[in-house]
Design an enzyme around this catalytic site. Structure first.
Site, short mmCIF file in Angstrom:
data_model
loop_
_atom_site.label_atom_id
_atom_site.label_comp_id
_atom_site.label_asym_id
_atom_site.label_seq_id
_atom_site.Cartn_x
_atom_site.Cartn_y
_atom_site.Cartn_z
N LYS A 1 0.81 -1.22 0.00
CA LYS A 1 0.00 0.00 0.00
C LYS A 1 0.84 1.28 0.00
O LYS A 1 0.46 2.29 -0.55
CB LYS A 1 -0.94 0.01 1.21
CG LYS A 1 -2.01 -1.06 1.11
CD LYS A 1 -3.37 -0.56 1.50
CE LYS A 1 -4.46 -1.54 1.11
NZ LYS A 1 -4.34 -2.86 1.77
N GLU B 1 -9.66 6.50 3.70
CA GLU B 1 -10.49 5.49 4.33
C GLU B 1 -9.59 4.32 4.72
O GLU B 1 -8.54 4.12 4.11
CB GLU B 1 -11.56 5.00 3.35
CG GLU B 1 -11.10 3.94 2.34
CD GLU B 1 -10.03 4.41 1.35
OE1 GLU B 1 -9.92 5.64 1.15
OE2 GLU B 1 -9.31 3.57 0.80
N SER C 1 1.70 -9.78 -0.85
CA SER C 1 1.32 -8.36 -0.75
C SER C 1 1.64 -7.74 0.61
O SER C 1 1.85 -6.53 0.70
CB SER C 1 -0.17 -8.20 -1.05
OG SER C 1 -0.96 -9.01 -0.19
C1 PLP Z 1 -5.18 -3.93 1.51
C2 PLP Z 1 -4.47 -5.20 1.28
C3 PLP Z 1 -4.83 -6.09 0.23
C4 PLP Z 1 -6.01 -5.88 -0.65
O1 PLP Z 1 -6.02 -4.71 -1.40
P1 PLP Z 1 -5.72 -4.70 -2.95
O2 PLP Z 1 -6.01 -3.29 -3.35
O3 PLP Z 1 -6.61 -5.68 -3.63
O4 PLP Z 1 -4.30 -5.06 -3.13
C5 PLP Z 1 -4.08 -7.24 0.05
N1 PLP Z 1 -3.02 -7.52 0.85
C6 PLP Z 1 -2.64 -6.71 1.85
C7 PLP Z 1 -1.48 -7.10 2.69
C8 PLP Z 1 -3.35 -5.52 2.10
O5 PLP Z 1 -2.97 -4.72 3.12
#
Ligand code: PLP
Length: 405
Positions: free
Chosen positions: A108, A130, A393
């Site tokens: 993010k 948000e 992610s």
């Molecule tokens: C917020 C988040 C997601 C999901 O959001 P996307 O916009 O679909 O990437 C996935 N993995 C993590 C670790 C997150 O913090």
């Protein structure tokens, strides 16, 4: 097209340049999906934002500053890790793109750095955001502290109670937390509260956390996350001398997935697979929008949306707060309909199993969101002897106290 030439010319000058999505030049349309479905007072703000974004990405000074902070503050490039034990277990060669190692623990921050630099360029005195699980709230509060802009984070009351560590982090970073008890007091209600505030405070900059909402947000977020796939593509070529057979990511709104996928869209031999938060695995307790939803307008964009029996947008459910959203990026809706990418539903239980498995197999505790992508890859690649990249992610620190182990 004139813009195409400009992009090519720019790519020659600056090796760090990131490809610009063609949707920027068509008011954010991905085929029939996307666009700007908002009340008139927001429309003029969004057109202004789209214009400012366009001029920023063509400004080498802006791009260089973005790359500078990604390198020195976020810690990019993130490694591409050969997961030997996982590979042996699955029977395919697996690399993990380590977005979990970024500052603040997830992908993010890439997007928040980009948008905060744009906010500063536009002279914003305040940013608003948000947040669901609190990850985007933390990333935005972090970026706002970095450049010295005031920050307000909107959060559903229910989420604020169950994500208390991130609430403390947001406050420690100097941001103001505003909780809402509208609706189910979760992410979509936080978005509504932030939009309401934005309408009456025209000088604030809305720093949106995923590839959702009206134009130009999907294009902007896609652009700022594109670095993930750009690096991964180069790293796998260096490590293996060829492109992977397939790539994997989890999808909530779609930002980490488009970050990885973007750089491979033209490589038609590379299969693209995404894992949605399947919840219980069927309606109504699911967040798998592209599996169980229908096309429709939701929170400013025409994409897919989960609906109830009357066709009204409904609440979603996933064990992963980051995936718990009834809408989805219009670009992913387009990639689904064109067949370029495949969207699968992974249940809560499957994600929990993968969460434990990766922790013990590789010594990496993944975010419960990312665990959905691990589970999907294990399913599709079992004994296939393929080469694959999975986007990790985020890290799972926020999930360890939830008794998933
Ligand atoms: C917020 C988040 C997601 C999901 O959001 P996307 O916009 O679909 O990437 C996935 N993995 C993590 C670790 C997150 O913090």
């Amino acid at each position: 097209m004139k813009e195409n030439k400009q992009i090519e010319a720019m790519a020659d000058i600056n090796p760090d340049v990131i490809e610009i999505d063609q949707a920027l030049f068509s008011d954010g349309m991905y085929g029939k999906f996307g666009g700007m479905y908002v009340p008139p007072p927001l429309e003029s703000k969004l057109h202004k934002l789209a214009g400012e974004f366009k001029s920023a990405v063509y400004d080498p000074g802006f791009r260089n500053e973005f790359i500078y902070y990604l390198k020195t503050f976020v810690g990019r490039p993130s490694p591409l890790f050969y997961a030997r034990n996982l590979s042996q277990r699955i029977g395919s060669k697996i690399y993990l793109k380590r977005e979990d190692l970024n500052h603040t623990g997830a992908h993010k921050i890439n997007n928040t750095i980009g948008q905060i630099l744009l906010a500063r360029r536009m002279g914003a005195k305040e940013v608003i955001a948000e947040t669901g699980a609190g990850q985007h709230g933390v990333a935005t509060a972090t970026a706002a502290a970095l450049v010295g802009i005031k920050c307000k984070v909107f959060m559903g009351k229910v989420d604020a109670e169950r994500q208390s560590v991130n609430v403390s982090r947001i406050k420690l970073l100097g941001a103001e937390l505003i909780t809402t008890d509208m609706g189910t007091a979760t992410l979509k209600d936080a978005v509504n509260a932030a939009i309401e505030y934005w309408v009456v405070n025209p000088d604030s900059f809305y720093l949106l956390g995923s590839q959702v909402g009206p134009h130009p947000y999907p294009v902007m977020v896609g652009y700022f996350q594109h670095i993930v796939g750009k690096e991964a593509r180069q790293q796998i070529l260096e490590a293996e001398g060829r492109l992977p057979d397939s790539i994997f990511a989890c999808v909530g709104g779609g930002s980490n997935a488009i970050g990885l996928f973007g750089a491979f869209l033209k490589d038609t031999d590379v299969e693209i697979h995404a894992a949605e938060g399947g919840g219980s695995g069927s309606k109504p307790k699911t967040a798998a929008t592209l599996n169980f939803g229908v096309p429709g307008v939701f929170q400013g964009t025409y994409s897919y949306c989960l609906v109830d029996g009357q066709g009204q947008p409904t609440d979603s459910w996933s064990i992963a707060a980051g995936l718990d959203y009834p809408g989805i990026s219009p670009q992913h809706a387009y990639l689904k309909e064109t067949g370029r990418a495949h969207y699968h539903s992974i249940t809560d239980q499957e994600a929990i199993d993968a969460f434990r498995m990766l922790s013990r197999t590789e010594g990496i505790i993944p975010a419960i969101e990312s665990s959905h992508a691990i589970s999907l890859a294990e399913k599709l690649l079992k004994d296939k002897n393929k080469l694959a990249v999975i986007n990790l992610s985020g890290r799972g620190d926020k999930d360890v106290e939830r008794d998933l182990a």
